[in-house]
Design an enzyme around this catalytic site. Structure first.
Site, short mmCIF file in Angstrom:
data_model
loop_
_atom_site.label_atom_id
_atom_site.label_comp_id
_atom_site.label_asym_id
_atom_site.label_seq_id
_atom_site.Cartn_x
_atom_site.Cartn_y
_atom_site.Cartn_z
N HIS A 128 -31.47 -22.18 0.54
CA HIS A 128 -31.43 -22.14 -0.91
C HIS A 128 -31.85 -23.44 -1.57
CE1 HIS A 128 -29.15 -18.44 -0.24
NE2 HIS A 128 -29.52 -18.12 -1.46
N GLY A 129 -31.68 -24.55 -0.90
CA GLY A 129 -32.10 -25.80 -1.52
C GLY A 129 -31.83 -26.98 -0.63
#
Lengths: 347, 495
Positions: B326-327
């Site tokens: 996700h990041g």
């Protein structure tokens, strides 16, 4: 699924949505609203890209809301024959935009910087938020966003109800008077008759606002609340020196490329003016801007032709006064500051 | 290009007209492919080169993987494909993160190393299309499906604009066969598609952007003052609603747009805030990602086939990497770790109750099969007890969102402290209106999820009287027009 009920539902939807939109449009028109553009980063970016026009054909304006209200762009353009590019942002410190133009090697034009001391000498991040958002958008805008901007412009020019600031769902909900817990600051927004935004980013006060003291008083109360909420003391000492030095550095960069910078202090009145004079004495702030940068400046109080205005809500000129102010401002620029325009300015 | 923009509306109208003109199927596919490139380039034109590179390399490597008989060469090809795809993802998505962590590490050991900050821009959708192409090459290596017959079909599979930027993450068997024969939306599909697009835009523009985002942004402010418990919880709930409406709104639009053109994309959300337990949550939240992680990470790691300890480890590794997907921030890793810990807890309870629910792990992704198996029958009933379980799950999910949304651990910890204790000198910050808006919408979302948890929107729409559906649809569109939100990008674009 049998498609007929869905088709029927779709047709009913089109009819109901069309009826709701037309009714809402007619209603807001009957209430005296007229076209107003969303002063968002896309509109700002559209003007920002114009700063490379030849210096003898255009002037860029930066500052906060006062220059947006007080400079009547139609008057400016018809009198001078030059294009006015409005880059000021409401409630904002113009220094980030000044620095942005200074760091843009391709900008070599004429620049007028409006000074509202409480914002110009502010270090509050909130006062730089809007300029920073606009500059970021300008730098990163995508082809899709530019296309959307043009479609949006077409729609906003036709439908009055497309007015995010006053008529959107969020704006309508914000008007609800619901009591808040102690210590919570709730800004309900300005009265919807305060101003409208043109596509050239000029804001103008509605005639109703200029005439109705009740609405004017509401805005005056908002100024008082904002001033009380502000916890930032006026800058002084080394902090002020470093601010002024940053402005000088930016101005010098523009001048070094052949650009021209002039500062203007636009009118305020009533308690607002008194408060500003107390908090930001002229000799300590305005005069120092001019002495440190070596730029020309026009302070409204020095010129009888623009010193007599009464701002209806103490901070901005009415539409009719903005026209008079602009005409006289051009005269001062031409006759006393030696500015040249495409069209000769009549004495 | 984002779905919630005038540009996209114009683009979709043009595409619908082109797709319904009497061209050959090949010409229509070329139209779709070119339109998909325009859709992508309208966001950031130079990155289209990466998309082309990824498409061409994986098409030819995929064919070679399928036809090559030499085991060593096949392995070499697979490794090359993995390095190519994951290398690109690592450089653009994790380059700065890796360098920052390396710098911290060497500085800890006394080295004075301060490299220049790399200015790497993340290409939109890279995490999504990398996973799409990766699953193709892995499937080819395993010979799970036939290679795509033409470069045109493969390019369209990777680039098809509804799913390109933020999913659903599609598998070759789900989409490629649809390109082989002519597709044109029936009137029913067109109306269903338009209904889903309206619903998706309503979720994104009205609920996420207009009603919830301002409150979430106010509370998740780095270095903000200590908050009262009510403000902290309101902010977290606001984000909880925002992230769902934003991402599920995108997926709903994507599925609707594809349907308008006659294509069917897999579901990505099935009312996750009515999940009972965390494995149920992952059957309902970002289904195509969790199924991808299950099939291409958890099962290859050994899944639950190598004893309990390895099962627990595999679960945690899957969730940690899922978080990192996700990041590039340790807060996302902690978010994944929390989910991993929740799944551990759930598995321990399952094991204690001695009712292991084993799932078939083969075939295409299914909402019914999570990493912990199929949904137990007793959790399908809408009983009061299950509702309480769902609310307990929702409570724990909200705690994870704190790490997902916070910019750093200090902010996350500060917010958690405010949520679970009375902080001295805490300030009341949110207006009553903001609190009411968030609470009304969250109650509405949770109730809607609970009522809909065993069904689907289109199924319910089918059962409604046409006039009632028309009124409900109108309300969505009127609120959408009235909200006048500008075309902000979707949160998952940054992933």
């Amino acid at each position: 699924m049998n498609s007929t009920p869905l088709v029927k539902a779709g047709i009913l939807t089109v009819v109901l949505v069309a009826a709701a939109v037309i009714s809402w449009e007619l209603y807001v028109r009957s209430k005296g609203y007229d076209t107003s553009y969303d002063d968002d980063p896309a509109l700002w970016s559209d003007k920002r890209k114009m700063v490379y026009e030849p210096a003898d054909k255009s002037t860029v304006f930066i500052g906060s809301s006062r220059i947006k209200f007080d400079l009547d762009i139609n008057t400016w353009e018809s009198t001078t024959g030059d294009h006015a590019i409005q880059l000021a942002c409401v409630g904002s410190n113009p220094v980030p935009i000044l620095e942005n133009l200074a760091n843009d090697e391709n900008f070599k034009g004429k620049l007028v910087v409006d000074v509202t001391e409480g914002l110009f000498f502010s270090t509050s991040p909130g006062n730089s938020r809007r300029p920073n958002e606009n500059m970021k958008y300008y730098k990163e805008k995508t082809p899709a966003q530019q296309a959307s901007f043009h479609i949006n412009h077409l729609l906003e020019s036709q439908f009055v109800f497309l007015n995010k600031e006053w008529l959107s769902l969020g704006a309508q909900l914000d008007k609800l008077d619901i009591p808040d817990r102690p210590g919570v600051y709730h800004f309900h927004g300005f009265p919807s008759d305060f101003g409208r935004v043109k596509f050239n980013r000029q804001e103008y006060m509605t005639d109703k606002m200029a005439a109705d003291t009740n609405i004017q008083n509401k805005v005056k109360n908002i100024w008082v609340t904002i001033m009380k909420a502000s916890k930032e003391p006026p800058a002084s000492g080394t902090k002020l020196d470093s601010m002024l030095n940053a402005v000088k550095v930016a101005v010098d960069k523009i001048k070094a490329r052949g650009g021209q910078v002039l500062f203007v202090r636009t009118p305020s009145s009533g308690p607002f003016q008194v408060g500003e004079n107390m908090g930001f004495p002229r000799e300590k702030y305005w005069e120092r801007i001019l002495s440190v940068t070596g730029c020309q400046g026009i302070h409204y109080a020095d010129y009888p032709a623009i010193a007599h205005f009464i701002c209806p809500e103490n901070s901005h000129l009415s539409q009719s006064d903005a026209i008079v102010f602009t005409k006289n401002f051009i005269k001062i620029l031409s006759e006393e500051k030696g500015w040249k325009f495409s069209k000769p300015v009549q004495p | 290009m984002v779905f919630n923009s005038y540009t996209f509306i114009a683009f979709l109208i043009i595409m619908l007209i082109l797709h319904n003109l009497p061209f050959s199927w090949k010409v229509k596919k070329i139209n779709l492919l070119l339109a998909s490139y325009v859709f992508y380039a309208a966001w950031n034109p130079p990155f289209i080169l990466l998309l082309w590179l990824s498409t061409v390399v994986d098409y030819f490597v995929g064919r070679a993987l399928y036809t090559q008989e030499n085991k060593h060469k096949r392995k070499l090809l697979l490794v090359l494909s993995l390095i190519g795809n994951l290398g690109m993802l690592c450089f653009f998505k994790y380059g700065t993160f890796l360098l920052d962590n390396f710098t911290h590490l060497v500085n800890l050991f006394g080295m004075d190393f301060h490299p220049a900050k790399p200015n790497i821009i993340l290409p939109a959708g890279i995490s999504f299309y990398t996973f799409t192409t990766l699953c193709y090459t892995i499937d080819m290596y395993k010979r799970k499906s036939e290679p795509v017959k033409s470069l045109l079909d493969f390019s369209l599979f990777v680039t098809f604009f509804p799913h390109l930027v933020a999913g659903p993450i599609v598998r070759p068997p789900q989409l490629v066969p649809q390109f082989e024969t002519e597709r044109k939306a029936s009137r029913q599909q067109l109306m269903q598609g338009l209904l889903l697009v309206s619903l998706g835009l309503f979720m994104k523009v009205v609920l996420a952007d207009s009603m919830l985002a301002p409150t979430a942004n106010d509370i998740f402010w780095p270095g903000g003052a200590p908050l009262k418990t009510l403000d902290a919880w309101t902010g977290v709930l606001a984000f909880s609603g925002q992230i769902f409406c934003d991402f599920a709104g995108y997926s709903t639009c994507a599925i609707g747009v594809a349907l308008c053109l006659g294509f069917v994309l897999p579901h990505n959300f099935l009312y996750p805030y009515a999940a009972i337990g965390f494995s149920d949550f992952w059957r309902r939240w970002h289904i195509t990602l969790s199924a991808w992680l299950r099939d291409y990470l958890y099962i290859p790691l050994g899944g639950n086939r190598n004893g309990k300890i390895r099962t627990y480890m595999n679960l945690m590794i899957t969730m940690l990497l899922g978080g990192l997907w996700h990041g590039a921030n340790w807060t996302f890793v902690v978010w994944g770790a929390l989910h991993g810990a929740y799944l551990w807890g759930e598995k321990i309870i399952q094991d204690l109750r001695k009712k292991p629910v084993m799932a078939s792990m083969h075939g295409v992704p299914s909402a019914e099969v999570g990493v912990l198996g199929t949904i137990p029958k007793e959790f399908k009933a809408k009983t009061f007890r299950n509702f309480i379980y769902a609310m307990i799950t929702f409570f724990f999910i909200n705690v994870t969102w704190v790490f997902f949304r916070s910019p750093d651990f200090h902010s996350a910890w500060s917010l958690l402290t405010s949520m679970f204790s009375s902080v001295p000198k805490a300030e009341a910050y949110l207006t009553t209106l903001s609190i009411i808006k968030v609470m009304v919408i969250i109650v509405f979302i949770v109730a809607f999820h609970w009522l809909m948890r065993n069904t689907k929107v289109l199924t319910v729409a089918e059962k409604m009287p046409w006039w009632l559906l028309g009124i409900a649809w109108s309300v969505l569109l009127i609120l959408l027009i009235w909200s006048q939100e500008s075309s902000s990008s979707f949160i998952y674009f940054q992933f």
